[in-house]
Design a protein around this motif. Sequence first.
Motif, PDB file in Angstrom:
ATOM      1  N   THR A  64       0.853  -1.181   0.000  1.00  0.00           N
ATOM      2  CA  THR A  64       0.000   0.000   0.000  1.00  0.00           C
ATOM      3  C   THR A  64       0.891   1.233   0.000  1.00  0.00           C
ATOM      4  O   THR A  64       1.813   1.333   0.810  1.00  0.00           O
ATOM      5  N   THR A  65       0.624   2.146  -0.914  1.00  0.00           N
ATOM      6  CA  THR A  65       1.401   3.381  -0.979  1.00  0.00           C
ATOM      7  C   THR A  65       0.839   4.402  -0.002  1.00  0.00           C
ATOM      8  O   THR A  65      -0.373   4.617   0.049  1.00  0.00           O
ATOM      9  N   GLU A  66       1.714   5.004   0.776  1.00  0.00           N
ATOM     10  CA  GLU A  66       1.331   6.073   1.695  1.00  0.00           C
ATOM     11  C   GLU A  66       2.071   7.346   1.314  1.00  0.00           C
ATOM     12  O   GLU A  66       3.268   7.312   1.032  1.00  0.00           O
ATOM     13  N   ILE A  67       1.343   8.454   1.302  1.00  0.00           N
ATOM     14  CA  ILE A  67       1.940   9.755   1.006  1.00  0.00           C
ATOM     15  C   ILE A  67       1.794  10.623   2.245  1.00  0.00           C
ATOM     16  O   ILE A  67       0.679  10.824   2.739  1.00  0.00           O
ATOM     17  N   LYS A  68       2.919  11.132   2.752  1.00  0.00           N
ATOM     18  CA  LYS A  68       2.920  11.911   3.986  1.00  0.00           C
ATOM     19  C   LYS A  68       3.517  13.291   3.752  1.00  0.00           C
ATOM     20  O   LYS A  68       4.380  13.468   2.887  1.00  0.00           O
ATOM     21  N   CYS A  69       3.034  14.237   4.535  1.00  0.00           N
ATOM     22  CA  CYS A  69       3.629  15.570   4.528  1.00  0.00           C
ATOM     23  C   CYS A  69       5.083  15.458   4.961  1.00  0.00           C
ATOM     24  O   CYS A  69       5.388  14.836   5.985  1.00  0.00           O
ATOM     25  N   ARG A  70       5.981  16.046   4.215  1.00  0.00           N
ATOM     26  CA  ARG A  70       7.409  15.928   4.524  1.00  0.00           C
ATOM     27  C   ARG A  70       7.775  16.661   5.808  1.00  0.00           C
ATOM     28  O   ARG A  70       8.736  16.296   6.488  1.00  0.00           O
ATOM     29  N   LYS A  71       6.986  17.647   6.182  1.00  0.00           N
ATOM     30  CA  LYS A  71       7.326  18.438   7.362  1.00  0.00           C
ATOM     31  C   LYS A  71       6.824  17.800   8.655  1.00  0.00           C
ATOM     32  O   LYS A  71       7.580  17.659   9.618  1.00  0.00           O
ATOM     33  N   CYS A  72       5.539  17.382   8.687  1.00  0.00           N
ATOM     34  CA  CYS A  72       4.977  16.873   9.945  1.00  0.00           C
ATOM     35  C   CYS A  72       4.656  15.387   9.912  1.00  0.00           C
ATOM     36  O   CYS A  72       4.223  14.832  10.917  1.00  0.00           O
ATOM     37  N   ARG A  73       4.810  14.741   8.750  1.00  0.00           N
ATOM     38  CA  ARG A  73       4.597  13.305   8.585  1.00  0.00           C
ATOM     39  C   ARG A  73       3.130  12.905   8.679  1.00  0.00           C
ATOM     40  O   ARG A  73       2.809  11.736   8.859  1.00  0.00           O
ATOM     41  N   ARG A  74       2.242  13.819   8.518  1.00  0.00           N
ATOM     42  CA  ARG A  74       0.823  13.504   8.527  1.00  0.00           C
ATOM     43  C   ARG A  74       0.472  12.786   7.226  1.00  0.00           C
ATOM     44  O   ARG A  74       0.877  13.208   6.146  1.00  0.00           O
ATOM     45  N   ILE A  75      -0.292  11.677   7.296  1.00  0.00           N
ATOM     46  CA  ILE A  75      -0.680  10.944   6.090  1.00  0.00           C
ATOM     47  C   ILE A  75      -1.697  11.767   5.304  1.00  0.00           C
ATOM     48  O   ILE A  75      -2.729  12.178   5.836  1.00  0.00           O
ATOM     49  N   LEU A  76      -1.399  11.991   4.033  1.00  0.00           N
ATOM     50  CA  LEU A  76      -2.274  12.780   3.173  1.00  0.00           C
ATOM     51  C   LEU A  76      -3.142  11.905   2.272  1.00  0.00           C
ATOM     52  O   LEU A  76      -4.272  12.268   1.949  1.00  0.00           O
ATOM     53  N   ALA A  77      -2.603  10.770   1.842  1.00  0.00           N
ATOM     54  CA  ALA A  77      -3.358   9.896   0.940  1.00  0.00           C
ATOM     55  C   ALA A  77      -2.743   8.509   0.930  1.00  0.00           C
ATOM     56  O   ALA A  77      -1.563   8.333   1.247  1.00  0.00           O
ATOM     57  N   THR A  78      -3.566   7.534   0.570  1.00  0.00           N
ATOM     58  CA  THR A  78      -3.105   6.164   0.374  1.00  0.00           C
ATOM     59  C   THR A  78      -3.550   5.692  -1.006  1.00  0.00           C
ATOM     60  O   THR A  78      -4.231   6.420  -1.737  1.00  0.00           O
ATOM     61  N   THR A  79      -3.208   4.481  -1.343  1.00  0.00           N
ATOM     62  CA  THR A  79      -3.402   3.960  -2.700  1.00  0.00           C
ATOM     63  C   THR A  79      -4.789   4.195  -3.298  1.00  0.00           C
ATOM     64  O   THR A  79      -4.893   4.639  -4.448  1.00  0.00           O
ATOM     65  N   PRO A  80      -5.906   3.933  -2.579  1.00  0.00           N
ATOM     66  CA  PRO A  80      -7.223   4.072  -3.223  1.00  0.00           C
ATOM     67  C   PRO A  80      -7.544   5.481  -3.702  1.00  0.00           C
ATOM     68  O   PRO A  80      -8.423   5.656  -4.544  1.00  0.00           O
ATOM     69  N   PHE A  81      -6.845   6.489  -3.164  1.00  0.00           N
ATOM     70  CA  PHE A  81      -7.194   7.871  -3.474  1.00  0.00           C
ATOM     71  C   PHE A  81      -6.214   8.528  -4.442  1.00  0.00           C
ATOM     72  O   PHE A  81      -6.293   9.728  -4.688  1.00  0.00           O
ATOM     73  N   ILE A  82      -5.306   7.741  -4.978  1.00  0.00           N
ATOM     74  CA  ILE A  82      -4.365   8.250  -5.973  1.00  0.00           C
ATOM     75  C   ILE A  82      -4.994   8.117  -7.355  1.00  0.00           C
ATOM     76  O   ILE A  82      -5.517   7.063  -7.717  1.00  0.00           O
ATOM     77  N   THR A  83      -4.971   9.194  -8.124  1.00  0.00           N
ATOM     78  CA  THR A  83      -5.533   9.185  -9.470  1.00  0.00           C
ATOM     79  C   THR A  83      -4.467   8.770 -10.466  1.00  0.00           C
ATOM     80  O   THR A  83      -3.474   9.478 -10.642  1.00  0.00           O
ATOM     81  N   PRO A  84      -4.636   7.628 -11.123  1.00  0.00           N
ATOM     82  CA  PRO A  84      -3.643   7.236 -12.127  1.00  0.00           C
ATOM     83  C   PRO A  84      -3.758   8.126 -13.354  1.00  0.00           C
ATOM     84  O   PRO A  84      -4.850   8.536 -13.744  1.00  0.00           O
ATOM     85  N   HIS A  85      -2.637   8.473 -13.921  1.00  0.00           N
ATOM     86  CA  HIS A  85      -2.660   9.181 -15.196  1.00  0.00           C
ATOM     87  C   HIS A  85      -1.698   8.481 -16.134  1.00  0.00           C
ATOM     88  O   HIS A  85      -1.177   7.417 -15.801  1.00  0.00           O
ATOM     89  N   GLY A  86      -1.479   9.033 -17.303  1.00  0.00           N
ATOM     90  CA  GLY A  86      -0.862   8.249 -18.359  1.00  0.00           C
ATOM     91  C   GLY A  86       0.546   8.553 -18.760  1.00  0.00           C
ATOM     92  O   GLY A  86       0.799   8.774 -19.944  1.00  0.00           O
ATOM     93  N   PRO A  87       1.514   8.572 -17.841  1.00  0.00           N
ATOM     94  CA  PRO A  87       2.879   8.803 -18.300  1.00  0.00           C
ATOM     95  C   PRO A  87       3.386   7.695 -19.209  1.00  0.00           C
ATOM     96  O   PRO A  87       4.232   7.917 -20.067  1.00  0.00           O
TER      97      PRO A  87
END
Length: 354
Positions: free
Chosen positions: A197-220
Amino acid sequence: MAMDRIPGQDIYIGGIFALKNKAALNRANITHVLSALRLQPDEETFAPFQHHRIDVDDVDDENLLEHFPAAIKFIQSGLDSGGSVLVHCAMGKSRSATICIAYLLHQQPRALTPQSALEIIRQSRPLCEPNDGFMEQLSVYHEMGCPDDVTSHPVYNRWLYRREVEESVACGRAPVMKSVLFEDEQPQGTQESTDRTTEIKCRKCRRILATTPFITPHGPEKNSKSSTDCAHIFLHPLTWMRSSLFPNGASDEEEESPYGSRPEDAPLSGRLTCPNTVCGFNVGKFAWQGTQCSCGDWVVPAFSLAKARVDISDRVNLLRGAGGRLPQAAFGIRLPPGMRSNNVDETGNGRGNL
């Protein structure tokens, strides 16, 4: 070509002039009439029939999808009563064809697609051609699985949300708060089990901002650059973004001005800040009108986190074995060949050379 019978069905499709031919209606045993148009002839015309009326125009942005369940139920009731059903609009080309396609899809959701159902109708009425907006709605209906309840389905709500965003942006405004579909407030379907599971956290305070279900895939992968070249991660709108998207705190109960706009409209674009009030770090940006990623792909609307301002980590999801036990490998224990997972009985006791 006043009206034509759909192959294999006691359903007829036609224009408004089909109602003038009483003899043809009697020969076809028409007992139910569904009218899909806004301008109606005198109600006396429909006196001999069971009548269902849908007030819609033949334009791309008309919401005909919300009327599918009631229309299908009416058509089925006519067929179940032993009669035939006439579905008509002005010309018997777009609105009526859309309703008939929806009925065929509802009958055979796995066997038919919107295009194949249209081809069936064209066998007897070649002029049928739903407008692009109606074909999109039929695709959404098919994606939903052709349910009896449309308006409460998550796929429908997401489609409606996208429409409202597009309409607002076309007017140079952000959508109102009550129309925004915050993804973490929506019922989540069954997620495929994955080992990470991918977790995205604020670099300053480490608060979790989003996980895998809420990431929007796009087309690189569709472009020349790889995904590692993307400078941003795109998300669905989440509740913690509310203060950034609507800094004026406009509530749904506020009255709109006579011109349809609030005194202080929400911005079309701006910054996304960490929801931790002690932190408030600038973690990304949003643009209702969309933005182009560094990989070249456009995302509309765009809610992006800058990779330079967040930390991204993959959390390993340990899969439990029979009885809910974690495998010994999860604890860093390396077993002899005779005791590995393919040589363990139902009680978990090793076999082989012991």
